[in-house]
Design a protein around this motif. Structure first.
Motif, PDB file in Angstrom:
ATOM      1  N   VAL A   1       0.838  -1.191   0.000  1.00 57.30           N
ATOM      2  CA  VAL A   1       0.000   0.000   0.000  1.00 57.30           C
ATOM      3  C   VAL A   1       0.876   1.245   0.000  1.00 57.30           C
ATOM      4  O   VAL A   1       1.281   1.756   1.047  1.00 57.30           O
ATOM      5  N   ARG A   2       1.193   1.695  -1.191  1.00 58.91           N
ATOM      6  CA  ARG A   2       1.931   2.948  -1.410  1.00 58.91           C
ATOM      7  C   ARG A   2       1.695   3.373  -2.845  1.00 58.91           C
ATOM      8  O   ARG A   2       1.253   2.563  -3.674  1.00 58.91           O
ATOM      9  N   PRO A   3       1.965   4.637  -3.185  1.00 56.83           N
ATOM     10  CA  PRO A   3       1.792   5.073  -4.571  1.00 56.83           C
ATOM     11  C   PRO A   3       2.651   4.252  -5.525  1.00 56.83           C
ATOM     12  O   PRO A   3       3.803   3.936  -5.229  1.00 56.83           O
ATOM     13  N   ALA A   4       2.076   3.920  -6.658  1.00 54.53           N
ATOM     14  CA  ALA A   4       2.766   3.075  -7.629  1.00 54.53           C
ATOM     15  C   ALA A   4       3.987   3.779  -8.213  1.00 54.53           C
ATOM     16  O   ALA A   4       3.992   4.993  -8.418  1.00 54.53           O
ATOM     17  N   GLN A   5       5.010   2.988  -8.483  1.00 53.60           N
ATOM     18  CA  GLN A   5       6.236   3.481  -9.097  1.00 53.60           C
ATOM     19  C   GLN A   5       6.282   3.218 -10.603  1.00 53.60           C
ATOM     20  O   GLN A   5       7.284   3.495 -11.250  1.00 53.60           O
ATOM     21  N   HIS A   6       5.219   2.668 -11.117  1.00 53.38           N
ATOM     22  CA  HIS A   6       5.050   2.538 -12.568  1.00 53.38           C
ATOM     23  C   HIS A   6       3.591   2.859 -12.864  1.00 53.38           C
ATOM     24  O   HIS A   6       2.687   2.261 -12.279  1.00 53.38           O
ATOM     25  N   VAL A   7       3.388   3.838 -13.729  1.00 53.19           N
ATOM     26  CA  VAL A   7       2.041   4.327 -14.034  1.00 53.19           C
ATOM     27  C   VAL A   7       1.861   4.350 -15.543  1.00 53.19           C
ATOM     28  O   VAL A   7       2.798   4.676 -16.281  1.00 53.19           O
ATOM     29  N   THR A   8       0.670   3.997 -15.994  1.00 48.53           N
ATOM     30  CA  THR A   8       0.363   4.007 -17.421  1.00 48.53           C
ATOM     31  C   THR A   8      -0.836   4.903 -17.680  1.00 48.53           C
ATOM     32  O   THR A   8      -1.866   4.775 -17.017  1.00 48.53           O
ATOM     33  N   PHE A   9      -0.684   5.814 -18.634  1.00 51.99           N
ATOM     34  CA  PHE A   9      -1.782   6.668 -19.083  1.00 51.99           C
ATOM     35  C   PHE A   9      -2.155   6.229 -20.489  1.00 51.99           C
ATOM     36  O   PHE A   9      -1.293   6.038 -21.337  1.00 51.99           O
ATOM     37  N   MET A  10      -3.451   6.072 -20.727  1.00 54.91           N
ATOM     38  CA  MET A  10      -3.921   5.620 -22.027  1.00 54.91           C
ATOM     39  C   MET A  10      -5.109   6.460 -22.482  1.00 54.91           C
ATOM     40  O   MET A  10      -5.778   7.105 -21.669  1.00 54.91           O
ATOM     41  N   VAL A  11      -5.371   6.419 -23.772  1.00 55.48           N
ATOM     42  CA  VAL A  11      -6.569   7.031 -24.340  1.00 55.48           C
ATOM     43  C   VAL A  11      -7.175   6.038 -25.318  1.00 55.48           C
ATOM     44  O   VAL A  11      -6.474   5.518 -26.203  1.00 55.48           O
ATOM     45  N   ILE A  12      -8.457   5.764 -25.152  1.00 56.26           N
ATOM     46  CA  ILE A  12      -9.209   4.953 -26.101  1.00 56.26           C
ATOM     47  C   ILE A  12     -10.435   5.760 -26.526  1.00 56.26           C
ATOM     48  O   ILE A  12     -10.749   6.787 -25.921  1.00 56.26           O
ATOM     49  N   ALA A  13     -11.110   5.323 -27.571  1.00 52.84           N
ATOM     50  CA  ALA A  13     -12.253   6.087 -28.071  1.00 52.84           C
ATOM     51  C   ALA A  13     -13.317   5.148 -28.614  1.00 52.84           C
ATOM     52  O   ALA A  13     -13.016   4.058 -29.117  1.00 52.84           O
ATOM     53  N   SER A  14     -14.558   5.624 -28.524  1.00 56.91           N
ATOM     54  CA  SER A  14     -15.707   4.800 -28.900  1.00 56.91           C
ATOM     55  C   SER A  14     -16.805   5.694 -29.472  1.00 56.91           C
ATOM     56  O   SER A  14     -17.201   6.672 -28.830  1.00 56.91           O
ATOM     57  N   PRO A  15     -17.316   5.389 -30.665  1.00 52.74           N
ATOM     58  CA  PRO A  15     -18.396   6.214 -31.218  1.00 52.74           C
ATOM     59  C   PRO A  15     -19.644   6.112 -30.345  1.00 52.74           C
ATOM     60  O   PRO A  15     -19.957   5.048 -29.795  1.00 52.74           O
ATOM     61  N   ALA A  16     -20.341   7.240 -30.217  1.00 54.34           N
ATOM     62  CA  ALA A  16     -21.508   7.301 -29.331  1.00 54.34           C
ATOM     63  C   ALA A  16     -22.708   7.860 -30.080  1.00 54.34           C
ATOM     64  O   ALA A  16     -22.612   8.874 -30.778  1.00 54.34           O
ATOM     65  N   GLY A  17     -23.840   7.202 -29.917  1.00 50.00           N
ATOM     66  CA  GLY A  17     -25.080   7.702 -30.492  1.00 50.00           C
ATOM     67  C   GLY A  17     -25.707   8.762 -29.602  1.00 50.00           C
ATOM     68  O   GLY A  17     -25.188   9.095 -28.532  1.00 50.00           O
ATOM     69  N   ALA A  18     -26.806   9.315 -30.041  1.00 56.59           N
ATOM     70  CA  ALA A  18     -27.533  10.288 -29.231  1.00 56.59           C
ATOM     71  C   ALA A  18     -27.990   9.619 -27.943  1.00 56.59           C
ATOM     72  O   ALA A  18     -28.418   8.460 -27.940  1.00 56.59           O
ATOM     73  N   TYR A  19     -27.902  10.345 -26.839  1.00 62.69           N
ATOM     74  CA  TYR A  19     -28.288   9.792 -25.538  1.00 62.69           C
ATOM     75  C   TYR A  19     -29.775   9.454 -25.516  1.00 62.69           C
ATOM     76  O   TYR A  19     -30.186   8.441 -24.976  1.00 62.69           O
ATOM     77  N   PHE A  20     -30.584  10.329 -26.112  1.00 54.06           N
ATOM     78  CA  PHE A  20     -32.033  10.114 -26.152  1.00 54.06           C
ATOM     79  C   PHE A  20     -32.433   9.633 -27.538  1.00 54.06           C
ATOM     80  O   PHE A  20     -32.098  10.251 -28.539  1.00 54.06           O
ATOM     81  N   LYS A  21     -33.149   8.548 -27.590  1.00 47.83           N
ATOM     82  CA  LYS A  21     -33.689   8.050 -28.850  1.00 47.83           C
ATOM     83  C   LYS A  21     -35.197   8.298 -28.844  1.00 47.83           C
ATOM     84  O   LYS A  21     -35.889   7.923 -27.913  1.00 47.83           O
ATOM     85  N   GLY A  22     -35.674   8.951 -29.888  1.00 47.22           N
ATOM     86  CA  GLY A  22     -37.104   9.215 -29.966  1.00 47.22           C
ATOM     87  C   GLY A  22     -37.551  10.391 -29.122  1.00 47.22           C
ATOM     88  O   GLY A  22     -38.712  10.447 -28.710  1.00 47.22           O
TER      89      GLY A  22
END
Length: 364
Positions: free
Chosen positions: A158-179
């Protein structure tokens, strides 16, 4: 920009036909683009080995720290295609600054805001064909972008990690409300709280969302869409929903939204405040009790209730339920200010109206 990003393009990107089928009905968080961004950090090297590679599963040792101690932060944002084919993001520097604040709270190294924006831009540019085109439809399809940071060190301690990974992914999104826009029904949980003074409520970290799930499950069991959390100290004051901030419109035009500190400082939330103020409304950020909500709606003092977030943008609230009662509103598909603010914000994001605030950031 300080990141030296290498790019390895996929040998097997989705075909144009496959992509067209996905973008016709993308849903949310179901399909992912052809590539992903990664950069790593160690005390010795700092941030290094920035790269865009084909989207693929991660290989993690069972002792990877994030799996045991939940040292993790993330962001949520969107890329929008305008009518001229250009691609833009909405206030990405605000997401970057919020990740800095989250990183401090989670004892992570800081990824500088300009590097955060550079990483997002790089992935969106490589996968720009995944940004949906709404030309001529007035639609609201977009590319949802998910930057995240995890403790990737292989270590059980239990301590802050000494190896860290930052990533970016992406996903197409439709309209939140349909109809058409549909008002939310909300369940007021009296058993569960989400965050308290000095806790992690103001950090965008997975644990906050995990802690909301049992209460969200309770809401669904009572026929409601989402759950409302009250403050942990007194159990009187409205904080936020499972993933959205809240607003209360009064008969005299005042708009009240719960103050931050123990809740997330939403990017959409601050934009709504600016839009309402520009339209001449006084906006109060303060403690707001659930009794004030119930009494105000019942008396007509509160004329509209709405919530906001990256996914839904702005959504009206239809009713609030709790174990021994409920109070509703007659907003139908939303009150006038709710719908006005929603249209103004969406039109700016999709380039349908002038961006007088300078919120939009061009990527391509």
């Amino acid at each position: 920009m300080t990141l030296d990003i290498s790019i390895t393009r996929s040998d097997h990107p989705r075909s144009d036909a496959e992509l067209a089928e996905i973008l016709a009905n993308p849903g949310f968080g179901m399909h992912f683009t052809d590539h992903m961004f990664t950069v790593e950090w160690t005390p010795e090297k700092g941030w290094h080995d920035a790269r865009i590679t084909p989207y693929a599963p991660l290989t993690l040792d069972p002792a990877t720290a994030v799996l045991h101690y939940a040292q993790e932060t993330f962001e949520g944002m969107k890329a929008y295609r305008h009518a001229d084919g250009s691609v833009w993001t909405f206030r990405p520097e605000q997401n970057a600054q919020r990740m800095v604040r989250s990183s401090h709270r989670l004892a992570f190294p800081v990824l500088e805001p300009e590097d955060f924006v550079q990483a997002v831009d790089a992935l969106v540019e490589v996968d720009q064909r995944w940004v949906p085109d709404n030309s001529g439809t007035g639609g609201e399809k977009s590319l949802y972008v998910r930057p995240f940071m995890i403790a990737s060190e292989v270590f059980l301690g239990v301590r802050p990690a000494q190896h860290v990974t930052f990533m970016v992914i992406a996903s197409p999104a439709g309209a939140y409300f349909k109809g058409g826009i549909k008002p939310l029904s909300l369940w007021l949980t009296t058993e569960y709280t989400r965050a308290g003074r000095g806790g992690m409520g103001a950090a965008k970290t997975g644990g906050n969302y995990a802690s909301s799930l049992v209460a969200q499950q309770e809401a669904i069991e009572h026929g409601c869409d989402q759950v409302v959390f009250l403050d942990a100290q007194e159990g009187r004051y409205v904080e936020e929903l499972g993933g959205m901030n809240m607003y209360f419109v009064h008969a005299d035009g005042r708009v009240v939204t719960p103050e931050t500190g123990t809740i997330l400082e939403g990017i959409t939330r601050s934009a709504i405040i600016e839009l309402a103020q520009k339209a001449g409304h006084t906006v109060e950020e303060r403690k707001f009790s659930v009794d004030e909500w119930r009494g105000g709606v019942a008396s007509g003092e509160i004329t509209e209730v709405f919530a906001c977030g990256t996914a839904a943008v702005v959504t009206p609230v239809g009713k609030l339920m709790w174990p021994d009662g409920e109070v509703g509103s007659n907003q139908g598909e939303g009150g006038p200010l709710t719908l006005q603010l929603r249209k103004q914000l969406v039109d700016i994001q999709f380039g349908r109206s002038e961006d007088v605030f300078g919120w939009m950031h061009r990527v391509v």
